[in-house]
Write a protein that holds these residues in place. Structure first.
Motif, PDB file in Angstrom:
ATOM      1  N   GLN A   1       0.813  -1.216   0.000  1.00 51.21           N
ATOM      2  CA  GLN A   1       0.000   0.000   0.000  1.00 51.21           C
ATOM      3  C   GLN A   1       0.847   1.267   0.000  1.00 51.21           C
ATOM      4  N   THR A   2       2.083   1.169   0.438  1.00 50.91           N
ATOM      5  CA  THR A   2       2.930   2.366   0.559  1.00 50.91           C
ATOM      6  C   THR A   2       4.098   2.339  -0.426  1.00 50.91           C
ATOM      7  N   TRP A   3       3.974   1.603  -1.512  1.00 51.88           N
ATOM      8  CA  TRP A   3       5.070   1.486  -2.489  1.00 51.88           C
ATOM      9  C   TRP A   3       5.473   2.850  -3.032  1.00 51.88           C
ATOM     10  N   TYR A   4       4.484   3.744  -3.196  1.00 47.98           N
ATOM     11  CA  TYR A   4       4.766   5.051  -3.791  1.00 47.98           C
ATOM     12  C   TYR A   4       5.685   5.888  -2.905  1.00 47.98           C
ATOM     13  N   LEU A   5       5.617   5.681  -1.586  1.00 48.15           N
ATOM     14  CA  LEU A   5       6.527   6.403  -0.694  1.00 48.15           C
ATOM     15  C   LEU A   5       7.946   5.873  -0.843  1.00 48.15           C
ATOM     16  N   MET A   6       8.071   4.570  -0.968  1.00 49.34           N
ATOM     17  CA  MET A   6       9.394   3.976  -1.122  1.00 49.34           C
ATOM     18  C   MET A   6      10.041   4.394  -2.447  1.00 49.34           C
ATOM     19  N   ALA A   7       9.200   4.709  -3.430  1.00 44.04           N
ATOM     20  CA  ALA A   7       9.727   5.139  -4.727  1.00 44.04           C
ATOM     21  C   ALA A   7      10.447   6.476  -4.632  1.00 44.04           C
ATOM     22  N   LEU A   8      10.233   7.194  -3.532  1.00 39.92           N
ATOM     23  CA  LEU A   8      10.909   8.480  -3.340  1.00 39.92           C
ATOM     24  C   LEU A   8      12.372   8.316  -2.941  1.00 39.92           C
ATOM     25  N   ILE A   9      12.749   7.137  -2.444  1.00 40.80           N
ATOM     26  CA  ILE A   9      14.106   6.944  -1.914  1.00 40.80           C
ATOM     27  C   ILE A   9      15.186   7.247  -2.947  1.00 40.80           C
ATOM     28  N   PRO A  10      15.117   6.685  -4.182  1.00 41.31           N
ATOM     29  CA  PRO A  10      16.176   7.015  -5.162  1.00 41.31           C
ATOM     30  C   PRO A  10      16.259   8.507  -5.464  1.00 41.31           C
ATOM     31  N   LEU A  11      15.112   9.176  -5.523  1.00 46.77           N
ATOM     32  CA  LEU A  11      15.110  10.615  -5.790  1.00 46.77           C
ATOM     33  C   LEU A  11      15.804  11.375  -4.665  1.00 46.77           C
ATOM     34  N   ILE A  12      15.551  10.945  -3.424  1.00 39.23           N
ATOM     35  CA  ILE A  12      16.166  11.615  -2.276  1.00 39.23           C
ATOM     36  C   ILE A  12      17.667  11.374  -2.256  1.00 39.23           C
ATOM     37  N   VAL A  13      18.088  10.148  -2.576  1.00 38.64           N
ATOM     38  CA  VAL A  13      19.529   9.833  -2.607  1.00 38.64           C
ATOM     39  C   VAL A  13      20.243  10.724  -3.617  1.00 38.64           C
ATOM     40  N   VAL A  14      19.663  10.866  -4.814  1.00 39.54           N
ATOM     41  CA  VAL A  14      20.258  11.740  -5.836  1.00 39.54           C
ATOM     42  C   VAL A  14      20.233  13.188  -5.369  1.00 39.54           C
ATOM     43  N   GLY A  15      19.114  13.595  -4.781  1.00 36.15           N
ATOM     44  CA  GLY A  15      18.973  14.982  -4.343  1.00 36.15           C
ATOM     45  C   GLY A  15      19.913  15.375  -3.227  1.00 36.15           C
ATOM     46  N   LEU A  16      20.394  14.394  -2.459  1.00 35.35           N
ATOM     47  CA  LEU A  16      21.296  14.690  -1.348  1.00 35.35           C
ATOM     48  C   LEU A  16      22.765  14.687  -1.757  1.00 35.35           C
ATOM     49  N   HIS A  17      23.052  14.444  -3.028  1.00 37.62           N
ATOM     50  CA  HIS A  17      24.435  14.612  -3.481  1.00 37.62           C
ATOM     51  C   HIS A  17      24.807  16.084  -3.310  1.00 37.62           C
ATOM     52  N   PRO A  18      25.966  16.379  -2.701  1.00 41.95           N
ATOM     53  CA  PRO A  18      26.304  17.779  -2.390  1.00 41.95           C
ATOM     54  C   PRO A  18      26.149  18.759  -3.551  1.00 41.95           C
ATOM     55  N   ARG A  19      26.570  18.375  -4.753  1.00 41.51           N
ATOM     56  CA  ARG A  19      26.480  19.309  -5.871  1.00 41.51           C
ATOM     57  C   ARG A  19      25.027  19.528  -6.306  1.00 41.51           C
ATOM     58  N   VAL A  20      24.268  18.436  -6.364  1.00 38.40           N
ATOM     59  CA  VAL A  20      22.850  18.553  -6.718  1.00 38.40           C
ATOM     60  C   VAL A  20      22.117  19.368  -5.662  1.00 38.40           C
ATOM     61  N   LEU A  21      22.446  19.100  -4.415  1.00 35.36           N
ATOM     62  CA  LEU A  21      21.823  19.794  -3.292  1.00 35.36           C
ATOM     63  C   LEU A  21      22.098  21.292  -3.347  1.00 35.36           C
ATOM     64  N   THR A  22      23.343  21.658  -3.542  1.00 38.13           N
ATOM     65  CA  THR A  22      23.705  23.074  -3.590  1.00 38.13           C
ATOM     66  C   THR A  22      23.015  23.777  -4.762  1.00 38.13           C
ATOM     67  N   PHE A  23      22.991  23.109  -5.915  1.00 41.37           N
ATOM     68  CA  PHE A  23      22.314  23.691  -7.081  1.00 41.37           C
ATOM     69  C   PHE A  23      20.837  23.933  -6.787  1.00 41.37           C
ATOM     70  N   GLY A  24      20.170  22.928  -6.196  1.00 41.64           N
ATOM     71  CA  GLY A  24      18.744  23.063  -5.898  1.00 41.64           C
ATOM     72  C   GLY A  24      18.450  24.162  -4.900  1.00 41.64           C
ATOM     73  N   LEU A  25      19.257  24.229  -3.836  1.00 42.35           N
ATOM     74  CA  LEU A  25      19.046  25.266  -2.828  1.00 42.35           C
ATOM     75  C   LEU A  25      19.299  26.657  -3.408  1.00 42.35           C
ATOM     76  N   ASN A  26      20.339  26.799  -4.202  1.00 42.57           N
ATOM     77  CA  ASN A  26      20.619  28.102  -4.814  1.00 42.57           C
ATOM     78  C   ASN A  26      19.533  28.512  -5.790  1.00 42.57           C
ATOM     79  N   LEU A  27      18.931  27.530  -6.472  1.00 49.13           N
ATOM     80  CA  LEU A  27      17.826  27.838  -7.374  1.00 49.13           C
ATOM     81  C   LEU A  27      16.636  28.397  -6.595  1.00 49.13           C
TER      82      LEU A  27
END
Length: 302
Positions: A138-164
């Motif tokens: 029932q909660t598969w869609y929440l688990m699908a967020l994990i890869p996105l969060i892992v990518v988003g927490l890469h320092p360079r991706v993170l800094t780019f997103g926050l600066n945007l």
């Protein structure tokens, strides 16, 4: 300080709606179990403080531990006010008094929140299949967020997103890129904090049903999923009501709804009390720590 009083007003209102159930819940549990559960929450929040402080230092604003406790926990009282901006606003103002520019505090708080979300989802993904395949499906869609969060927490991706985001808000960009070591430290502290959150439910669950250590996976997964559900329901102050419903659902394989609701309510009380205790402790520890601006003014006056 005004915002803190407003937050406490909303917090008290949320508790009063469940007051009778809360009293009944306490009557079903031994006092040492409740005390142990509260202690686990306090320790878990302490590790979250270390994680947030590590990120803020990585952005270039290292704060003494006692000041960081004041900024984080007094500011976090704002989460009990409807809306998702009050805690951010309070923390940025408190941190500004101690020399941390709002953009760094904002960045550290966003990173801390996303890191906590990722750790909670990872914990739920590991534990829920061991406890309930139905809940996991029932909660598969929440688990699908994990890869996105892992990518988003890469320092360079993170800094780019926050600066945007800062650019869209017409604010100055971050002047430091978060290092990988700071991100790893924050993730480690956060996951340890989540394990202690699991302990606080496990202790309560042990008073309701036999199972011993094997119940820890159920407890950790239940609280992790309940917290994520409450977090994503941003219109409800601190997820009041939403978190409890999700926890009853996840605990269903091992506990009937009335007993699960007792655990959910006591858990809510433990976190609420822990928030207030940490905020008070942070205030007391930093009461003699003069704001940076005040120290500068005093130096110039000399």
């Amino acid at each position: 300080m005004g915002l803190a009083f407003v937050a406490l007003g909303f917090l008290s209102y949320g508790l009063s709606k469940n007051w009778n159930d809360s009293v009944a819940a306490l009557g079903r549990l031994s006092w040492w179990t409740v005390a142990g559960s509260l202690a686990a929450v306090l320790i878990g929040l302490g590790f979250m403080l270390l994680a947030w402080r590590a990120v803020l230092a990585g952005f270039g604003s290292p704060l003494p531990l006692r000041v960081a406790a004041k900024v984080l926990f007094m500011g976090q009282l704002g989460k009990y006010v409807p809306g998702s901006v009050w805690a951010f606003a309070a923390m940025m103002e408190l941190a500004r008094d101690h020399g941390s520019p709002p953009r760094r505090t904002f960045g550290a708080t966003v990173v801390g929140l996303v890191t906590s979300l990722g750790c909670a989802l990872a914990l739920a993904a590991i534990t829920l299949p061991l406890t309930s395949q139905e809940v996991a499906r029932q909660t598969w869609y929440l688990m699908a967020l994990i890869p996105l969060i892992v990518v988003g927490l890469h320092p360079r991706v993170l800094t780019f997103g926050l600066n945007l985001v800062l650019r869209i808000a017409r604010k100055e960009p971050l002047d430091h890129v978060l290092s990988g070591s700071a991100m790893l430290a924050a993730t480690a502290w956060t996951m340890i904090g989540w394990l202690f959150y699991g302990v606080h439910i496990w202790l309560l669950l042990g008073d309701m049903t036999p199972g011993g250590p094997s119940l820890f996976a159920v407890a950790a997964g239940a609280y992790a999923l309940a917290w994520v559900t409450g977090l994503l329901t941003v219109i409800v102050p601190a997820g009041i009501g939403v978190r409890e419903g999700a926890m009853v659902l996840v605990l269903a394989p091992v506990l009937d709804a009335p007993h699960a609701l007792v655990i959910a309510i006591v858990s809510r009380l433990a976190f609420t009390l822990a928030d207030v205790l940490w905020a008070g402790l942070g205030f007391l520890l930093a009461r003699n720590q003069a704001p940076q601006a005040s120290r500068a003014e005093a130096y110039v006056a000399q």
